[in-house]
Design an enzyme around this catalytic site. Structure first.
Site, PDB file in Angstrom:
ATOM      1  N   ARG A 284      -1.962 -10.204   6.545  1.00  0.00           N
ATOM      2  CA  ARG A 284      -1.924  -9.732   5.157  1.00  0.00           C
ATOM      3  C   ARG A 284      -2.177  -8.234   5.122  1.00  0.00           C
ATOM      4  O   ARG A 284      -3.157  -7.731   5.672  1.00  0.00           O
ATOM      5  CB  ARG A 284      -2.999 -10.451   4.329  1.00  0.00           C
TER       6      ARG A 284
ATOM      7  N   ARG B 143       3.279 -11.457   0.457  1.00  0.00           N
ATOM      8  CA  ARG B 143       2.165 -11.536   1.392  1.00  0.00           C
ATOM      9  C   ARG B 143       2.296 -12.757   2.296  1.00  0.00           C
ATOM     10  O   ARG B 143       2.809 -13.786   1.870  1.00  0.00           O
ATOM     11  CB  ARG B 143       0.826 -11.539   0.668  1.00  0.00           C
TER      12      ARG B 143
ATOM     13  N   ASP C 275      -2.495 -15.409   0.873  1.00  0.00           N
ATOM     14  CA  ASP C 275      -3.403 -14.953  -0.165  1.00  0.00           C
ATOM     15  C   ASP C 275      -4.404 -16.082  -0.379  1.00  0.00           C
ATOM     16  O   ASP C 275      -4.005 -17.241  -0.548  1.00  0.00           O
ATOM     17  CB  ASP C 275      -2.634 -14.668  -1.461  1.00  0.00           C
TER      18      ASP C 275
ATOM     19  N   ASP D 151      -7.622 -17.023  -2.753  1.00  0.00           N
ATOM     20  CA  ASP D 151      -8.418 -16.669  -3.929  1.00  0.00           C
ATOM     21  C   ASP D 151      -9.508 -17.712  -4.149  1.00  0.00           C
ATOM     22  O   ASP D 151      -9.264 -18.920  -4.018  1.00  0.00           O
ATOM     23  CB  ASP D 151      -7.554 -16.621  -5.194  1.00  0.00           C
TER      24      ASP D 151
END
Length: 169
Positions: free
Chosen positions: A83, A95, A98, A100
């Site tokens: 990334r 990307r 990711d 989160d």
């Protein structure tokens, strides 16, 4: 021990492979234990200019890590999987992975590095649909609506498909 929900997504290269690798690396990290995962979903890019769709999933984990330590571990895994975070732009970009943090227990955290619950999760079908699988009746600690209610409130959701099918969720 905290119960945490993480969103994983990839729209570069071997999208499924990156989500699987991130899941494996998270499961191997000290202080993290994976409880369960959602199915994989293929999702239209949200609020970004890209032609490449994402593969997304949500993980339910147990962790002894603090929110800040968990964020650091997630960012380490993102970097390990290639990334590249652009610091010159506020726009979203493609990307490899990711990760989160969506929820950390029912904690509410807002500082310069971390916002929990994730500030956009209630606007994104690609987070709400996998969460519907895992915790449809979980109440958002800020908005005081369940995941099901938040999903029903979406006004213009992006397209989300169960991976490998063309049936809209």
């Amino acid at each position: 021990m905290a119960i945490v929900y993480l969103s994983l997504g990839s729209n570069c290269g071997d999208r499924i492979g990156y989500v699987q690798q991130a899941t494996s690396l998270l499961g191997a990290a000290d202080g993290i234990s994976i409880i369960r995962t959602s199915a994989f979903y293929e999702t239209e890019p949200w609020n970004m200019n890209s032609d490449t769709w994402f593969v997304n999933a949500v993980l339910e984990i147990k962790t002894t890590l603090s929110p800040a330590e968990l964020l650091k571990e997630c960012q380490r895994i993102e970097q390990q999987l290639g990334r590249n975070r652009r610091t010159d732009s506020t726009e979203y970009c493609d990307r490899t992975i990711d990760i989160d943090i969506l929820f950390y227990n029912k904690d509410i955290i807002s500082d310069e590095h971390l916002t929990i619950p994730h500030k956009y999760l209630h606007l994104r079908a690609f987070t709400l649909v996998p969460l519907l699988e895992l915790i449809p009746n979980f109440e958002h600690p800020v908005l005081h609506k369940t995941i099901s209610e938040l999903h029903n409130d979406l006004e213009n959701p992006e397209m989300v498909f169960l991976y490998g099918t063309r049936v809209e969720i």
